[in-house]
Design a protein around this motif. Structure first.
Motif, PDB file in Angstrom:
ATOM      1  N   CYS A  45      52.384 -52.275 -88.350  1.00 41.15           N
ATOM      2  CA  CYS A  45      52.521 -51.916 -89.415  1.00 41.15           C
ATOM      3  C   CYS A  45      52.939 -50.626 -89.972  1.00 41.15           C
ATOM      4  O   CYS A  45      54.377 -50.338 -90.419  1.00 41.15           O
ATOM      5  CB  CYS A  45      51.656 -51.868 -90.538  1.00 41.15           C
TER       6      CYS A  45
ATOM      7  N   MET B  67      50.903 -58.252 -93.585  1.00 36.24           N
ATOM      8  CA  MET B  67      49.503 -58.019 -93.912  1.00 36.24           C
ATOM      9  C   MET B  67      48.110 -58.721 -94.413  1.00 36.24           C
ATOM     10  O   MET B  67      47.483 -58.690 -94.498  1.00 36.24           O
ATOM     11  CB  MET B  67      49.969 -56.524 -94.350  1.00 36.24           C
TER      12      MET B  67
ATOM     13  N   ALA C  95      45.815 -51.278 -90.879  1.00 38.43           N
ATOM     14  CA  ALA C  95      46.240 -52.098 -91.116  1.00 38.43           C
ATOM     15  C   ALA C  95      47.137 -51.354 -91.865  1.00 38.43           C
ATOM     16  O   ALA C  95      47.968 -51.751 -92.971  1.00 38.43           O
ATOM     17  CB  ALA C  95      46.542 -53.862 -91.416  1.00 38.43           C
TER      18      ALA C  95
ATOM     19  N   TYR D 253      57.176 -57.567 -93.372  1.00 36.78           N
ATOM     20  CA  TYR D 253      55.605 -56.219 -93.721  1.00 36.78           C
ATOM     21  C   TYR D 253      54.937 -56.955 -94.644  1.00 36.78           C
ATOM     22  O   TYR D 253      53.445 -57.067 -93.959  1.00 36.78           O
ATOM     23  CB  TYR D 253      56.677 -54.918 -93.665  1.00 36.78           C
TER      24      TYR D 253
END
Length: 222
Positions: free
Chosen positions: A201, A116, A131, A112
């Motif tokens: 996301c 990003m 995002a 994750y």
């Protein structure tokens, strides 16, 4: 409709899955295992370090002073305010905060954060803003829903209160406004990337809760 209305509708299935996940259902009931929540808190602390870096990169890319301030403040909140929430629970679990901050990220956490960070480095401010929005919006949505039905005397009330708080809701609205303004100036291709980033996301959020619930770690270690 505003861009955020479109992506919120597009994420309806993901949102339903988040609310239905046993992590959040059991957290609302106060029956979530302390072990799973401790796992979550450690990983969430690591995630927030990365998230704060992403927000700081957003501030650097921001087109105007208001956006610079919003992203800078959000980065500060991720470190200062939410660290206080984590510290309270880690103390109850007997976990050293320094050890928690230097723990190894799980695959879900690392994936994750890296997703990003990649957007922050390689794509536009608008895509980055989209995002980072699920972390605000899904937590506010879940926190508010749980607060309305949470069990009295819930061990996890401090967590619930943090994300059901009106100040967190206001911060979420500010971020939604930034995303909508960026989307209004974006062309079709950039808007498509914004939508894709938001939805990916949101998927990562579900995976993060799922990983914590099952206390997943790296299956093979060096």
């Amino acid at each position: 409709m505003a861009f955020t209305d479109d992506v919120w509708q597009a994420a309806a299935g993901l949102r339903a899955a988040v609310h239905a996940h046993p992590f959040n259902q059991e957290l609302a009931a106060g029956s979530l295992s302390r072990s799973a929540f401790a796992h979550y808190m450690i990983q969430d602390g690591l995630y927030l370090q990365g998230y704060a870096r992403v927000l700081a990169l957003g501030a650097a890319k921001a087109p105007a002073a208001d956006e610079i301030l919003a992203f800078s403040k959000a980065a500060e909140v991720a470190i200062v305010v939410e660290r206080a929430l984590h510290a309270g629970y880690l103390d109850q679990f007997g976990i050293d905060p320094r050890a928690a901050e230097t723990a190894t990220p799980t695959p879900a956490c690392e994936a994750y954060v890296n997703f990003m960070l990649a957007i922050a480095v390689t794509d536009s401010f608008a895509v980055l803003a989209a995002a980072v929005l699920p972390c605000f919006w899904l937590y506010q949505d879940v926190g508010t829903a749980i607060a309305a039905k949470g069990a009295p005397g819930n061990f996890y009330q401090a967590w619930i209160d943090t994300y059901a708080d009106e100040n967190f809701a206001a911060a979420t609205e500010r971020m939604k406004g930034i995303v909508n303004a960026a989307a209004a100036d974006a062309g079709p291709s950039e808007r498509e990337r914004m939508t894709a980033a938001f939805l990916r996301c949101a998927q990562h959020e579900w995976l993060f809760w799922d990983s914590a619930y099952h206390e997943r770690d790296w299956p093979i270690k060096p």
